[in-house]
Scaffold this motif. Structure first.
Motif, PDB file in Angstrom:
ATOM      1  N   UNK A  17       0.842  -1.189   0.000  1.00 53.10           N
ATOM      2  CA  UNK A  17       0.000   0.000   0.000  1.00 53.10           C
ATOM      3  C   UNK A  17       0.883   1.247   0.000  1.00 53.10           C
ATOM      4  N   UNK A  18       0.597   2.175  -0.859  1.00 51.75           N
ATOM      5  CA  UNK A  18       1.392   3.401  -0.890  1.00 51.75           C
ATOM      6  C   UNK A  18       0.945   4.344   0.219  1.00 51.75           C
ATOM      7  N   UNK A  68       1.251  -1.502  -6.184  1.00 53.47           N
ATOM      8  CA  UNK A  68       0.733  -1.961  -4.896  1.00 53.47           C
ATOM      9  C   UNK A  68       0.144  -3.360  -5.020  1.00 53.47           C
ATOM     10  N   UNK A 116      -1.746  -4.530  -2.502  1.00 53.50           N
ATOM     11  CA  UNK A 116      -2.947  -4.528  -1.668  1.00 53.50           C
ATOM     12  C   UNK A 116      -3.047  -5.822  -0.868  1.00 53.50           C
ATOM     13  N   UNK A 161      -2.338 -10.281  -6.954  1.00 55.66           N
ATOM     14  CA  UNK A 161      -1.962  -8.968  -7.422  1.00 55.66           C
ATOM     15  C   UNK A 161      -0.436  -8.812  -7.426  1.00 55.66           C
TER      16      UNK A 161
END
Lengths: 343, 343
Positions: free
Chosen positions: B72-73, B100, B102, B107
């Motif tokens: 997460x940024x 990201x 997440x 992902x």
DNA sequence: GTGAAAGCGCTAACAG
DNA sequence: CTGTTAGCGCTTTCAC
């Protein structure tokens, strides 16, 4: 340290076909027989073939990447915006290249030059504090580089823009203070040249005016580096505190200013909201956990990032030059908490 | 919407020379006469020639960009790390491509695949919560992709790593609670599969043991999504609060867990530190402004980003395959404030 | 000292 | 349906 990739050529060799056949088969061209396609696909799978996007970029003159320039990544607002940018970009198959200006004009110029020379397909920019001359951006824009401006924007460049209603946000916040009995409301703002500064201060001014409150020039303090340098904020707050007519509330116009102001007040042992009320633009998700719970004007940062990216990709992928530009104005949210309510 | 760039060919044409001469002149080759060089340089300047890095990448098989994958940024720790990464990368002429996960394994796989296929020269990765199978990373690593792991690392991949001394940080924090009179210390941790979780819990355990305090399994709650999902944290905290032997302190092992825990306790009106002491890993720079001021274990996030980038570029730019890898362990800082001191 | 030609990986126009 | 060829921008042998 190289990383030998499987190319279309390897597949061609393995299958005794030509590279163009492979290329077409992979792109599911109708002029390739089903069997061949099948064969190629299987072989590609087996060899773990991955198309080389660099080669594609060279050919197509586009890189499927977008550049982002913000002043600072480690900032709740900007990191949330980048989060939004990344999520849309990801969905659309684009990479996001992030760089920071650190509020420096020179650095912004170099960043932009670097990004554009790296063939990003478009740019999402929030201007640096120091930036007053916009020719570097204009030059890119004139040469056809798709650009979307957000947050700190400029009217000098005619392109898509994404902001919140800064005037409204500041107006409502100031009015909120007024309605809660605060009368001598000061403003702690960033550089005067920033769009967000003037818009927010305008809202502040008009709210004061609308409620017949005095507006005093010394009540408005500017921090040129907008909170990036804590000492600057500290000094500005101290200046406000030593005014003969000491303010009974402060509105701060950016994330770092808000925390800087709060930090200064707390360090000096000034009680909020009893001695001084506080309200500020902030995107910290723990504003409610702060002492006292902070009333903030929160920007829909992630939405802004998403909107900016959608607008940008619209430009990037448009067949014909776009002449009509949109300024998307989102609504900031006033989150009312204890810091701005007299008790 | 294209952006017509000046190429070496244009210069060649303008000067009536061959492209190879231009190329050499621009690279200041010794086999070009001073006059020609002069001429070429001037012409390039005049036409505003910028080398096309895509073409260069295709040739040199390197893109001067590095990929970063974090969960997460918009997270204080990770945004600070990215800040550090960007600053070193900038100095060395590299772009940073951020993505990201997440916390999703799928992902992460796609991100990595995307980045590597985009020919990044190297990768800086902090593993997603869901990731237990590391074959996607191993595969890249085996094929020679330079990789640096940070924060959430794994011993299964032999490469440079950057972490803080998680054991120490948690040990010291737990000991700090103990020395301040807390006796029933619970831990709120992330997924059990994460390196940071086990390291930090080990520190917690050993500190308890060292001080002869009872260790109870029910005192350790795991949030699989490590705070990304607030309800999960809330539930875990509530579970702790309903134990017959209710804990008198909680140590939280990550940024989001810390804020999530604090939020839950405050919402439930539980007084900190009187009813429950709190200490947690956090990189929020406003921990001191929170109510009560939060005692945190702070990681030198920016340093970590810088170190990771330096190590990565060392790999990227190394002529010979690197066989010796380094695990750089930085020191976390215990910032003592009111939340973990009995009054 | 300079030019011609090949090639990086891929696509597309042009032939068969 | 499939192969040949040229070319994206640049570097780099190999000739001259």
């Amino acid at each position: 340290m190289k990383f030998e990739a499987v190319t279309i050529k390897d597949i061609a060799k393995a299958l005794g076909l030509s590279t163009s056949t492979i290329s077409r088969a992979l792109r599911d061209s109708h002029e390739i027989s089903a069997e061949t396609k099948q064969l190629v696909l299987e072989c590609a799978e087996k060899l773990n073939y991955k198309p080389n996007p660099i080669a594609l970029s060279l050919k197509e003159k586009r890189s499927r990447s977008i550049g982002v320039v913000v002043c600072e990544i480690a900032n709740s607002f900007f990191s949330q915006v980048i989060n939004g940018i990344e999520s849309i970009a990801y969905d659309r198959g684009y990479n996001v290249i992030v760089s920071q200006s650190h509020e420096s004009y020179d650095r912004e110029v170099v960043d932009l030059q670097f990004l554009s020379s790296r063939s990003v397909d478009g740019l999402i920019i929030s201007l640096a504090t120091e930036t007053t001359d916009l020719s570097h951006i204009k030059a890119l824009h004139d040469r056809g580089m798709p650009i979307v401006l957000f947050d700190r924007i400029t009217e000098e460049i005619n392109t898509h823009k994404v902001i919140v209603d800064n005037y409204r946000g500041a107006y409502d916040a100031t009015e909120h203070l007024i309605k809660n009995g605060f009368k001598r409301i000061a403003a702690l703002a960033g550089s005067e040249f920033l769009s967000i500064t003037s818009e927010r201060l305008a809202g502040y001014n008009d709210a004061l005016k609308a409620h017949g409150l005095e507006y005093s020039k010394e009540y408005v303090q500017h921090c040129y580096y907008g909170g990036m340098v804590f000492s600057e904020v500290e000094e500005a707050v101290n200046k406000l505190l030593t005014l003969k007519k000491r303010p009974d509330a402060i509105i701060t116009t950016s994330d770092k200013l808000t925390t800087g102001c709060l930090r200064t007040l707390k360090r000096r042992g000034i009680s909020i909201p009893d001695e001084i009320g506080m309200i500020g633009f902030s995107n910290y998700d723990i504003a409610e956990l702060v002492d006292p719970p902070l009333t903030v004007i929160r920007q829909p940062a992630e939405e802004m990032g998403k909107a900016a990216t959608e607008l940008l990709l619209q430009l990037v992928e448009s067949k014909r030059p776009v002449k009509e530009f949109e300024k998307r104005v989102l609504t900031p949210e006033l989150q009312v908490r204890a810091s701005a309510i007299k008790r």
